[in-house]
Scaffold this active site. Structure first.
Site, short mmCIF file in Angstrom:
data_model
loop_
_atom_site.label_atom_id
_atom_site.label_comp_id
_atom_site.label_asym_id
_atom_site.label_seq_id
_atom_site.Cartn_x
_atom_site.Cartn_y
_atom_site.Cartn_z
N LYS A 13 7.03 3.06 -2.52
CA LYS A 13 7.65 1.81 -2.96
C LYS A 13 7.24 1.45 -4.39
O LYS A 13 8.04 0.95 -5.17
CB LYS A 13 7.25 0.67 -2.03
CG LYS A 13 7.94 0.71 -0.68
CD LYS A 13 7.59 -0.54 0.08
CE LYS A 13 8.26 -0.58 1.44
NZ LYS A 13 7.88 -1.78 2.18
N ASN A 29 0.83 -1.21 0.00
CA ASN A 29 0.00 0.00 0.00
C ASN A 29 0.87 1.26 0.00
O ASN A 29 0.35 2.36 0.11
CB ASN A 29 -0.90 0.02 1.24
CG ASN A 29 -1.99 -1.03 1.17
OD1 ASN A 29 -2.68 -1.14 0.16
ND2 ASN A 29 -2.14 -1.83 2.22
N ARG A 87 16.40 -2.04 -2.43
CA ARG A 87 15.20 -2.46 -3.15
C ARG A 87 15.51 -2.66 -4.62
O ARG A 87 15.04 -3.58 -5.26
CB ARG A 87 14.10 -1.40 -2.95
CG ARG A 87 12.73 -1.85 -3.37
CD ARG A 87 11.63 -0.91 -2.90
NE ARG A 87 11.56 -0.87 -1.46
CZ ARG A 87 12.03 0.15 -0.72
NH1 ARG A 87 12.55 1.20 -1.28
NH2 ARG A 87 11.95 0.09 0.58
N PHE A 139 11.62 8.72 2.15
CA PHE A 139 10.67 8.32 3.19
C PHE A 139 11.41 7.50 4.24
O PHE A 139 12.60 7.20 4.10
CB PHE A 139 9.50 7.51 2.58
CG PHE A 139 9.88 6.14 2.10
CD1 PHE A 139 10.57 5.97 0.91
CD2 PHE A 139 9.57 5.00 2.84
CE1 PHE A 139 10.93 4.70 0.46
CE2 PHE A 139 9.92 3.72 2.41
CZ PHE A 139 10.60 3.58 1.20
N LYS A 146 19.08 7.39 -5.88
CA LYS A 146 18.92 6.39 -4.81
C LYS A 146 19.00 4.98 -5.39
O LYS A 146 19.58 4.07 -4.79
CB LYS A 146 17.58 6.61 -4.08
CG LYS A 146 17.35 5.63 -2.93
CD LYS A 146 16.07 5.93 -2.15
CE LYS A 146 15.77 4.83 -1.14
NZ LYS A 146 14.51 5.02 -0.40
N TYR A 160 13.56 5.99 6.93
CA TYR A 160 14.83 6.37 7.55
C TYR A 160 15.78 7.08 6.57
O TYR A 160 16.95 7.30 6.88
CB TYR A 160 15.52 5.12 8.11
CG TYR A 160 14.72 4.41 9.19
CD1 TYR A 160 14.83 4.79 10.53
CD2 TYR A 160 13.83 3.39 8.87
CE1 TYR A 160 14.09 4.14 11.52
CE2 TYR A 160 13.09 2.74 9.85
CZ TYR A 160 13.22 3.13 11.17
OH TYR A 160 12.48 2.50 12.15
N ASP A 161 15.29 7.43 5.38
CA ASP A 161 16.16 8.05 4.36
C ASP A 161 16.98 9.24 4.88
O ASP A 161 18.16 9.36 4.53
CB ASP A 161 15.33 8.50 3.14
CG ASP A 161 15.02 7.35 2.20
OD1 ASP A 161 15.62 6.27 2.35
OD2 ASP A 161 14.18 7.54 1.30
N ASP A 185 9.70 -6.95 1.82
CA ASP A 185 9.80 -6.47 3.18
C ASP A 185 11.22 -5.97 3.37
O ASP A 185 12.18 -6.62 2.92
CB ASP A 185 9.47 -7.59 4.18
CG ASP A 185 9.01 -7.01 5.52
OD1 ASP A 185 8.52 -5.88 5.54
OD2 ASP A 185 9.16 -7.70 6.54
P1 IMP Z 1 8.31 -2.40 5.13
O1 IMP Z 1 7.88 -3.25 6.28
O2 IMP Z 1 8.99 -3.13 4.05
O3 IMP Z 1 7.23 -1.49 4.65
O4 IMP Z 1 9.44 -1.40 5.63
C1 IMP Z 1 9.62 -1.18 6.97
C2 IMP Z 1 10.07 0.23 7.24
O5 IMP Z 1 11.42 0.35 6.83
C3 IMP Z 1 9.33 1.33 6.53
O6 IMP Z 1 8.21 1.75 7.23
C4 IMP Z 1 10.36 2.42 6.49
O7 IMP Z 1 10.37 3.11 7.71
C5 IMP Z 1 11.64 1.64 6.38
N1 IMP Z 1 12.11 1.58 4.99
C6 IMP Z 1 11.87 0.63 4.08
N2 IMP Z 1 12.49 0.93 2.93
C7 IMP Z 1 13.14 2.10 3.14
C8 IMP Z 1 13.93 2.95 2.32
O8 IMP Z 1 14.21 2.68 1.14
N3 IMP Z 1 14.39 4.06 2.89
C9 IMP Z 1 14.14 4.40 4.19
N4 IMP Z 1 13.38 3.67 4.98
C10 IMP Z 1 12.89 2.52 4.46
#
Ligand code: IMP
Length: 196
Positions: free
Chosen positions: A13, A9, A178, A149, A172, A151-152, A69
């Site tokens: 991403k 969602n 990713r 977004f 990036k 922790y960027d 994830d």
């Molecule tokens: P998710 O469970 O894959 O959605 O990611 C977990 C969390 O990791 C997200 O809510 C972000 O806070 C962080 N995150 C994931 N990918 C990135 C990124 O590319 N940059 C910065 N923070 C990220």
């Protein structure tokens, strides 16, 4: 063109993944696929959470799909926030509070190495495949930059002196966890479709 559902969602991403994948695949978001659910992430590994997401969406749509994830693994915090990255400071998944918690727990330690790790789970012709992408880097002592977004603003990848929040998506993606996992996914799908 191959159509594939991306089980997320998170609009950031989808944008990043479509940029990584290019025009070789038609990536459909959950919203475009007409699905409105918040998929749980109850497990203690990225792999298990990614699997749960792609399997849930496959059951709902019957379509080929993938999920990912991602976790930020900080060595000085014994791998935290890791699989808890989204909810590190609470269930509201607030990016700002998560960053504040990391910065306060790390204090002024000089041991700042960390990595983003992404796991993609693909369900392709009813079989599951996993792909991993890792980006090594370090955690800043304060925020730098306005973009991106999560922790960027506090993460600087190796071989750069700018945070992810100071880069546009194309920049990036030269470093991104990713992107690396997505490249493996695309290569796999190209081989599958060429050999079909
Ligand atoms: P998710 O469970 O894959 O959605 O990611 C977990 C969390 O990791 C997200 O809510 C972000 O806070 C962080 N995150 C994931 N990918 C990135 C990124 O590319 N940059 C910065 N923070 C990220």
């Amino acid at each position: 063109m191959i159509r594939i559902v991306f089980a997320t969602n998170n609009a950031n991403k989808v944008t990043e993944m479509q940029a990584a994948i290019g025009s070789s695949l038609d990536v459909i978001s959950l919203r475009e696929a007409g699905i409105d659910i918040d998929i749980p992430e109850p497990h203690d590994t990225l792999e298990a959470n990614a699997s749960e997401k792609s399997r849930t969406i496959h059951q709902l749509t019957g379509e080929n799909c993938f999920s990912e994830d991602t976790g930020l693994e900080i060595d000085a915090l014994n791998g935290e926030p890791g699989v808890k990255s989204a909810r590190y400071a609470g269930e509201d998944k607030a990016f700002g509070k998560n960053i504040d918690k990391v910065l306060s727990k790390m204090g002024d330690t000089t041991h700042r190495s960390a990595r983003f790790r992404t796991v993609i789970s693909l369900i392709w012709n009813k079989q599951e495949y996993l792909f991993e992408g890792v980006c090594e880097g370090r955690i800043l002592t304060e925020r730098q930059g306005e973009g991106g977004f999560g922790y960027d603003p506090i993460f600087v990848p190796d071989n750069s002196n700018r945070s992810f929040a100071e880069m546009n998506i194309a920049e990036k993606n030269q470093y991104s966890h990713r992107r690396k996992a997505a490249d493996k996914l695309v290569l796999f799908l190209q081989n599958q479709t060429q050999n079909a």
